[in-house]
Design an enzyme around this catalytic site. Structure first.
Site, PDB file in Angstrom:
ATOM      1  CD  GLU A  33     -45.503   8.699  -0.643  1.00 16.22           C
ATOM      2  OE1 GLU A  33     -45.098   7.848   0.174  1.00 16.22           O
ATOM      3  OE2 GLU A  33     -45.778   8.420  -1.825  1.00 16.22           O
TER       4      GLU A  33
ATOM      5  CG  ASP B  55     -47.237  -1.948  -5.310  1.00 15.26           C
ATOM      6  OD1 ASP B  55     -46.986  -0.788  -4.900  1.00 15.26           O
ATOM      7  OD2 ASP B  55     -46.387  -2.673  -5.852  1.00 15.26           O
ATOM      8  CD  GLU B  56     -46.918   1.747   0.799  1.00 16.10           C
ATOM      9  OE1 GLU B  56     -46.440   2.056   1.892  1.00 16.10           O
ATOM     10  OE2 GLU B  56     -46.470   2.164  -0.282  1.00 16.10           O
TER      11      GLU B  56
END
Length: 776
Positions: free
Chosen positions: A645, A362-363
């Site tokens: 990441e 959700d980004e």
């Protein structure tokens, strides 16, 4: 453009995915249709059909721009769709045409960011279309979206659509007759015009999104809990195409994730994103593609499947902006080759209209720091000139409306979150590396492609950023007062606090400010802006003096960690004696860390260059080729197919990192591929756009062969080298008319001209870097 169309919306929202249609008579008495152009845009995302056939294979049109000031439109040549084949009824004078439009939420009205909110830009979906037809006698006819009674709206098979959450499609509601003349339209309603300023409409600068690859199923398995899992063998961005036959009304669910955790679908990194597609079957043969969403995934969990699921039933469809591959790299080290392939796939998955941080949770925002770090690598692997130029236009627009501040993300949807951004970010203001994208990205494009126009277009934005930073400097002349991400995701930072790095944030920020000021001064010189050149040279000089006065003592840089030395060396902040001492200390710190990575977002793109520049090539290779966590190759040992990441997004025991923020597809830490291209591969520009080329491989690390190619604006450059015993052989080819320099270890420079060259010279491998304590 002479806009006659209006932005229109359906009188009923129809589950957030309405269909709009209009029948129109083709003017008679003017001969055959000789040309027809459809201009298309939307508030939301749009697909269009003319006479029952799709106008293009583009996806997610018009993409995501700073909608407040800039909405893109696409133009399509639809002559064949309107005129039809010679002699067909569609091409007859006075025939009937049908223009159909499907709308979805997209970025305009769907969820954005991690707050759970949606509809930041508006509450109603809108369609904008202008069809211009030219006939044999030169006369024209225009068909447009308007509210004058010709358009109607109705339900589509899509029951729900969101980029984060997925799409629900009910095949029982499919009825392609809405695209044909004479459709009755039972239950269809009217449309209304929206208050819309056509002045913000602008053509695409960059490429559009499309399907670019398809991957078959590699394995179907059953999880320990009994779930059906599908592995496509590659972490990708897109969706699963489903071919299925089952009972009418039965539902098949596809849930997506990037990894498995202890044999089950690893969904925790998605946070609140559902990443789930649902398909309701018609009772016949159904094919589903959810084109109003996308997912980042390698694995899919399938439930509700009728009968036995086979590999032929599912296909992974990879989507992304239409980029041309221009650069390649290959070496004798298979793991390094896999790492490079991971960089490529990570970039493709995150270049979906906007250069995003990640494509799955959700980004999925256009974080400026990620592309600031990665732009040189991106510009080598693919032609990203127009893609990033388009994004920079949005950056400039956001900056102009925010007192010169370059936001954390572009387009800057975070400005609408009303204080819901985590408080540790502080008040919105410029921040090093992230805001430096305003300077570093256009400079990268100029260096990569040699087109000075990008500097002219972006100069005011570049200058505004540095001036904003100057206003934030302390009385001591350093940038240490406002919020900074710093060396974000330092591997020594705790999982819950990725900003808690070893590197002093003021040191990082001041170094980056100097680098940006120096670039803007050089840009001003190129553009003949002498007053601005002098202004930014003064700013750069002041920052360099303050950096050395406040942060450097006999070659020791404040906070004494790898990132601060890497930045100080590569950005040219130190005098010769201090630079040599800093290089030695950087090599020492690298050895003390066991040649495992000790840098985050700020230091990682620069550490291998800093070691190379100061004569520690051996240490740079040891860093590059280390396999223990944290390292670039550790994820490869864990089966990664994209860049993670975090250095340890997955722990050695197969557990997902406990941090709240854990993605398995983030390109930023793959920025070292730029050094691989230039130093391992030996291909670098000596002039912007490779108008002059440096061929300078620096073998090491036990690598015995490497090959690098690049399609430059002047033609193809290729470099291939091998080490055999004590000899180094280099084969290179430059385009006709392009000169270059061949620079080999222990040899004088040789001048090159266009064409092939082959040289064999004596070679001694670099001395092995100091052993670590554990190795001793």
């Amino acid at each position: 453009m002479n806009w006659q169309a209006r932005m229109i919306a359906a009188d009923d929202d129809f589950d957030g995915a309405p269909l709009l249609r209009r029948e129109f008579g083709i003017d008679g008495g003017h001969g055959a249709v000789t040309n027809a152009t459809l201009t298309l845009s939307a508030l939301g995302v749009v697909e269009a059909w003319l006479n029952g056939r799709p106008v293009s294979d583009d996806l997610l049109t018009p993409g995501w721009s700073s909608y407040e000031w800039r909405l893109r439109y696409a133009e399509y040549d639809v002559t064949d769709l309107l005129a039809g084949d010679a002699g067909s009824a569609e091409g007859a004078e006075g025939g009937v045409g049908v223009l159909g439009i499907a709308l979805g939420n997209g970025w305009y009205r769907g969820r954005l960011g991690w707050t759970g909110r949606s509809g930041f830009y508006g509450s109603e979906l809108g369609a904008f279309a202008q069809l211009e037809v030219t006939f044999a006698d030169g006369s024209t006819q225009t068909v447009v979206t308007d509210a004058d009674g010709g358009w109607t709206a109705g339900p589509s098979p899509v029951l729900a659509n969101d980029l984060y959450d997925g799409e629900t499609i009910d095949a029982r509601r499919r009825d392609d007759s809405w695209l044909s003349a004479g459709f009755a339209g039972d239950g269809w309603v009217g449309v209304h015009a929206l208050d819309f300023d056509t002045a913000i409409l602008t053509p695409y600068v960059g490429p559009r999104v499309h399907r670019w690859n398809e991957l078959p199923v590699v394995e179907i398995s059953t999880s320990p809990s009994g779930k059906t899992l599908v592995d496509f063998g590659q972490n990708l961005v897109g969706w699963v195409r489903v071919s299925v036959r089952g009972d009418e009304g039965a539902e098949v669910t596809i849930r997506h994730a990037e990894v498995l955790e202890h044999g089950e679908l690893g969904t925790r990194p998605l946070r609140s994103a559902l990443a789930t597609d649902r398909y309701i079957l018609s009772g016949g043969d159904d094919v589903f593609e959810p084109t109003f969403t996308f997912h980042g995934f390698r694995y899919a969990e399938v439930s509700g499947w009728p009968g036995e699921l086979t590999a032929d039933d599912l296909t992974a469809v990879a989507i992304g902006s239409d980029l041309e591959r221009i650069g390649t790299f290959r070496s004798s080290d298979p793991m390094l080759n896999q790492f490079h392939e991971n960089v490529v796939w990570g970039m493709r998955g995150n270049f979906v209209d906007v250069p995003t941080d990640c494509p799955q949770r959700d980004e999925r925002l256009g974080w400026t720091g990620d592309i600031a770090a990665f732009a040189p690598t991106a510009a080598f692997l693919f032609d990203v000139d127009s893609f990033l130029s388009d994004w920079l236009i949005d950056l400039d627009a956001e900056q102009r409306h925010h007192d010169g501040i370059v936001g954390f993300v572009i387009p800057d949807v975070l400005k609408y979150t009303d204080g819901e951004i985590p408080t540790e970010f502080g008040p919105a203001d410029s921040t090093a590396i992230w805001s430096d994208a305003a300077v570093w990205v256009p400079w990268t494009l100029y260096q990569a492609y040699g087109d000075q126009d990008v500097l002219g277009r972006q100069f005011d934005s570049m200058a505004s950023h540095v001036r904003r930073v100057k206003s934030l400097l302390s009385p001591a002349g350093v940038w240490d007062g406002n919020f900074q991400f710093g060396d974000w995701l330092d591997p020594d930072a705790p999982p819950e606090d990725p900003a808690k790095a070893k590197a002093d944030k003021g040191v990082v920020a001041t170094a980056c400010a100097y680098h940006s000021a120096r670039i803007v001064a050089e840009t001003a010189a190129l553009l003949g802006r002498t007053e601005e050149q002098a202004e930014f040279e003064r700013i750069a000089t002041g920052l360099r003096e303050a950096f050395n006065r406040e942060y450097v003592n006999d070659g020791v840089v404040k906070s004494d960690c790898t990132t601060v030395y890497a930045l100080a060396i590569v950005f040219g902040l130190l005098d010769a004696a201090d630079e040599a001492a800093a290089g030695a200390r950087l090599a020492e710190l690298s050895a003390e860390a066991g040649y495992r990575i000790s840098t985050g977002f700020a230091g990682t793109p620069f550490i291998t260059d800093a070691l190379t520049k100061t004569g520690h090539l051996d240490a740079a290779y040891r860093l590059l080729l280390e396999r223990e966590c944290p390292s670039w190759l550790y994820p490869v040992t864990m089966g990664a197919t994209t860049i993670w990441e975090r250095w340890d997004s997955m722990l050695p025991d197969g557990t997902i990192n406990p941090g709240e923020m854990t993605s398995f597809n983030h390109y930023a830490l793959g920025a070292v591929a730029d050094w691989m291209h230039r130093v391992v591969g030996g291909l670098a520009p000596l002039a912007p756009g490779y108008a002059k080329v440096l061929v300078a491989p620096q073998p090491g690390g036990g690598i015995t062969e490497a090959e690098t190619t690049l399609d430059t604006p002047h033609g193809r450059v290729a470099v291939h080298w091998t080490v055999d015993g004590d000899e180094l052989t280099v084969d290179a080819e430059l385009p006709a008319g392009v000169d270059g320099v061949l620079r080999l270890p222990g040899q004088d420079d040789r001048q090159l001209s266009g064409g092939p060259v082959s040289v064999t010279v004596p070679f001694a491998a670099p001395a092995l870097a100091a052993a670590t304590a554990s190795e001793k």
